[in-house]
Motif scaffolding. Structure first.
Motif, PDB file in Angstrom:
ATOM      1  N   GLY A 339       0.825  -1.202   0.000  1.00 65.78           N
ATOM      2  CA  GLY A 339       0.000   0.000   0.000  1.00 65.78           C
ATOM      3  C   GLY A 339       0.855   1.245   0.000  1.00 65.78           C
ATOM      4  N   GLY A 340       0.314   2.337  -0.544  1.00 59.47           N
ATOM      5  CA  GLY A 340       1.049   3.600  -0.554  1.00 59.47           C
ATOM      6  C   GLY A 340       0.232   4.707  -1.203  1.00 59.47           C
ATOM      7  N   TRP A 341       0.679   5.952  -1.017  1.00 61.28           N
ATOM      8  CA  TRP A 341      -0.009   7.116  -1.606  1.00 61.28           C
ATOM      9  C   TRP A 341       0.296   7.190  -3.092  1.00 61.28           C
ATOM     10  N   HIS A 342      -0.770   7.488  -3.872  1.00 58.36           N
ATOM     11  CA  HIS A 342      -0.655   7.476  -5.333  1.00 58.36           C
ATOM     12  C   HIS A 342      -1.369   8.702  -5.913  1.00 58.36           C
ATOM     13  N   HIS A 343      -0.679   9.819  -6.024  1.00 59.33           N
ATOM     14  CA  HIS A 343      -1.190  11.038  -6.669  1.00 59.33           C
ATOM     15  C   HIS A 343      -2.531  11.473  -6.040  1.00 59.33           C
ATOM     16  N   HIS A 344      -3.528  11.782  -6.874  1.00 58.38           N
ATOM     17  CA  HIS A 344      -4.799  12.294  -6.360  1.00 58.38           C
ATOM     18  C   HIS A 344      -5.946  11.904  -7.289  1.00 58.38           C
ATOM     19  N   ASN A 492      -3.544   9.355 -14.084  1.00 59.13           N
ATOM     20  CA  ASN A 492      -3.180   8.853 -12.754  1.00 59.13           C
ATOM     21  C   ASN A 492      -3.586   7.400 -12.514  1.00 59.13           C
ATOM     22  N   ILE A 493      -4.284   6.784 -13.466  1.00 56.93           N
ATOM     23  CA  ILE A 493      -4.692   5.393 -13.286  1.00 56.93           C
ATOM     24  C   ILE A 493      -3.447   4.506 -13.317  1.00 56.93           C
ATOM     25  N   LYS A 502       2.968   4.805 -13.594  1.00 54.06           N
ATOM     26  CA  LYS A 502       3.747   3.873 -12.792  1.00 54.06           C
ATOM     27  C   LYS A 502       3.462   4.129 -11.309  1.00 54.06           C
ATOM     28  N   THR A 503       3.359   3.076 -10.545  1.00 54.69           N
ATOM     29  CA  THR A 503       3.084   3.215  -9.121  1.00 54.69           C
ATOM     30  C   THR A 503       4.183   2.556  -8.297  1.00 54.69           C
TER      31      THR A 503
END
Length: 723
Positions: A339-344, A492-493, A502-503
């Motif tokens: 898990g982690g923060w991914h843009h908005h 952002n997908i 990329k995530t």
């Protein structure tokens, strides 16, 4: 029951005198105010110097009420008495109004104030409060309350619009400035005028000579005096600001930082802010935090207050802020938590991506324990709050929630491991109670067949309002219309979901068994979750007539007794006592048994809640009160300390408090049914030499609320000076 309403401070960016001119012009234009049918002047007076003008009017108001209610009322208009007091000297206008019609059944009071902005003398502030007390109204009490609130809301929104309209009209007429009122000068005779001129000439001559004498050797005395006076003024201004202004909210600030609120919601926010400020006597939770708790309880002020109070106590009891400040993400979680923060999202809210289907729940629990997973969850919640604040500043509009995207691909029966489910449910319970209204929506994608089983277990622990924010997508439905593209910018997908972005959130994989906690540590971790019972604070409940005491044996005069406690329910009295003869042994309390034991317990005569002060002892003889008694009310937080002057026995005493005494034979029934008081307390005794260096002492009156409530400065009157 009296309902109170308070509107935020509204600011007109025009001078007071210009706003007053617009206000005066609005009264003949009753058609501009929808509910105003007309006015009659009852009385008008003006002070001799013209500074103060007071005018009373009877106002006729239309009422939007159901047909049946209008028939029962039998009137076409409702009459109000309004008194305006314009003080030109102090640049204020105070408006007081009350209902004349049906005053025996309904009491409506309203108070408004126009005044100069405290930071800009060319701006004008408007504040409005109202109260409604419906005693009886033909069975239509709730309807009348709704009508009154609707009219109040309309008046607020229309009032500023009308003032702005007439200011615009004044500008069209070329009126952009109204001179301030000045004190009239008394008429003087010719001899007085000549005498005044001679006096001014002599004074000017003396000042010139004095300036010439001191120009070569300037004195600093007058300068120091001036600086001292200025500093005093600054301090007094700050004190006023801290005491009076912090609880006021500007309407423009609310719209810019908190979003659109109805007048009732604004009023509830201001009431909750005042309540917290009065009890904590220090820094209060942020407005966005207060608003979250209000929204979680549908703006019911009592329920929101209770929820917030429990959350503040939870943070303090478990030292959450200290824990979060010191928290370092364990290497196991860094490497194996998917898990982690991914843009908005599309609304610029922070987005957290959790690949729950790829999570090794059993491995994480066995490697960091339930405590480790809970701490990491709280860390995510705190990060979310921080990111929403940053987004608000970045985008210039209120962003108070974040979005959770949960990918369930890979979810199977191994995720239904019982200890993992137990941990998940406990985490949900804690987050729901202490981080309400932080999520905008939860997008559940690629849900497999096993998911309904997990959802059935989990959903009952999630608040109904929060459940309504969950959106579910099975298979590849998230890729079509109404899917992720409706909630996230296309760019952002994540690439793992068919997008181009990329995530950093990876699959993680299984946690190696070499990273598991040793068996004994794992057993200890399973015994309990933190944030529940493990704390330096103790809790105790007190019924009517009951007392709770901590008996301290002081072996060195000059030792310092420190205490910190919160009143969690009802009221208590708090005292610090000293006995003349040391108490070296206190009998072990016996738990009450049987019918008489139960009666003793509820009447406060059981051993568990009996004072060590014998009934025959007299204050000032056998025992002494070394600190004034404090009456502490529901929700208050108290800290204090006392420097002991003698060796011997000191007693910290909490007693159930009620303002009236009961002496009837039915007291036993009242005692059984009366709600108990509850306190959560901590104390310590320090040697004088250790007091300054103690990090746990209460000398700085620091409390553990931090980001919700950074400190509380309400302390008992103490003989221990601040160090």
């Amino acid at each position: 029951m009296v309902q109170s309403y308070q509107s935020p401070v509204r600011v007109y960016k025009y001078p007071f005198e210009l706003v007053m001119e617009a206000y005066v012009r609005r009264f003949p234009k009753c058609d501009m105010i929808p509910i105003m049918a007309g006015t009659d002047v009852l009385k008008e007076t003006t002070s001799k110097d013209g500074a103060v003008n007071q005018i009373s009017r009877r106002c006729r108001l239309h009422v939007e009420a159901p047909y049946l209610l209008k028939k029962i009322m039998g009137v076409e208009f409702i009459h109000f008495i309004q008194t305006n007091t314009l003080d030109r000297r102090n640049r204020t206008l105070k408006i007081d109004a009350y209902n004349e019609s049906f005053s025996s059944r309904v009491v409506i009071k309203e108070h408004c104030t126009y005044s100069v902005h405290p930071e800009n003398s060319e701006w004008t502030c408007f504040e409005q409060t109202a109260s409604l007390d419906i005693k009886s109204f033909f069975g239509f009490e709730s309807t009348v309350e709704k009508i009154a609130m609707k009219q109040y809301s309309q008046n607020i929104s229309k009032g500023k619009e009308i003032i702005e309209h007439f200011i615009t009209e004044l500008k069209k007429e070329g009126v952009t400035h109204i001179p301030r009122w000045v004190e009239p000068q008394p008429e003087q005779t010719e001899d007085e005028e000549n005498s005044k001129v001679e006096s001014e000439v002599e004074s000017s001559s003396e000042e010139t000579e004095k300036r010439d004498r001191t120009s070569s050797t300037p004195s600093t005395g007058s300068r120091e005096l001036q600086l001292g006076a200025s500093a005093t003024n600054i301090l007094s201004m700050d004190a006023v600001t801290l005491n009076d202004e912090n609880n006021k909210l500007d309407a423009d600030y609310i719209k810019r930082c908190l979003g659109d609120l109805t007048p009732l919601q604004e009023s509830r926010l201001i009431q909750l802010k005042k309540w917290v400020a009065e009890l904590q006597k220090g820094k209060v939770p942020s407005d966005t935090c207060l608003l979250r708790f209000l929204r979680a309880r549908d703006f019911n002020i009592e329920k929101a207050r209770e929820m917030l109070s429990h959350s503040l106590i939870w943070r303090k009891k478990n030292q959450v802020d200290k824990m979060m400040n010191e928290y370092q993400v364990p290497s196991v979680i860094q490497e194996y938590f998917p898990g982690g923060w991914h843009h908005h999202d599309k609304e610029c809210r922070p987005l957290y991506l959790l690949r729950l289907g790829q999570m090794d729940v059993k491995g994480l629990v066995k490697s960091v324990g339930e405590e480790g997973l809970l701490k990491h969850t709280l860390h995510i919640c705190e990060e979310g709050l921080r990111l929403t604040e940053e987004a608000t500043l970045t985008y210039g509009r209120p962003i108070t929630t974040w979005t959770l995207l949960v990918d369930l691909e890979g979810l199977n029966m191994r995720h239904l491991w019982r200890p993992g489910i137990r941990t998940l449910l406990k985490i949900i319970e804690i987050v729901e109670a202490n981080y309400p209204e932080t999520m905008s929506c939860v997008l559940i994608i690629r849900a497999p067949r096993v998911f309904p089983i997990l959802w059935t277990l989990v959903s009952t622990f999630i608040d109904e309002t929060t459940r309504s924010k969950f959106l579910f997508y099975g298979g590849n439905d998230y890729q079509g219309p109404g899917g992720l593209i409706d909630y996230m910018p296309k760019e952002n997908i994540p690439h793992i979901l068919g997008g181009e972005c990329k995530t950093v959130v990876h699959e993680a994989g299984l946690v190696p068994k070499s990273m598991y906690l040793p068996g004994e540590e794992m057993d200890a971790a399973r015994q309990h979750l933190p944030m529940s019972d493990q704390s330096i604070y103790r809790s105790v409940s007190l019924g009517r007539g009951q007392v709770h005491e901590m008996v301290l044996l002081i072996e060195e005069a000059g030792s310092v007794i420190c205490w910190d406690f919160d009143v969690m329910k009802n009221d208590v009295s708090f005292s610090v006592l000293r006995t003349k003869v040391p108490i070296t042994h206190r009998p072990e309390p016996q738990s009450p048994t049987g019918a008489m034991g139960m009666i003793d317990a509820v009447m406060g005569s059981d051993d568990l809640h009996r004072s060590v002060i014998e009934k025959g002892w007299r204050e000032g003889h056998e025992y002494f009160r070394v600190e004034p008694q404090l009456i502490c009310h529901d929700g208050e937080s108290i800290q204090g300390s006392h420097v002991t002057s003698h060796m011997g026995t000191y007693i910290l005493q909490w007693r159930y408090y009620e303002s009236t005494q009961h002496t009837s034979p039915l007291d036993i029934i009242d005692s059984i049914t009366a709600p108990k008081a509850k306190i959560m307390y901590y104390y310590e005794t320090l040697k004088s030499a250790d007091y300054r260096g103690s990090m746990t002492s209460l000398q700085s009156c620091q409390s553990g609320f931090s980001s919700l409530s950074s400190n509380t400065n309400k302390s008992a009157n103490s003989s221990c000076p601040s160090r």
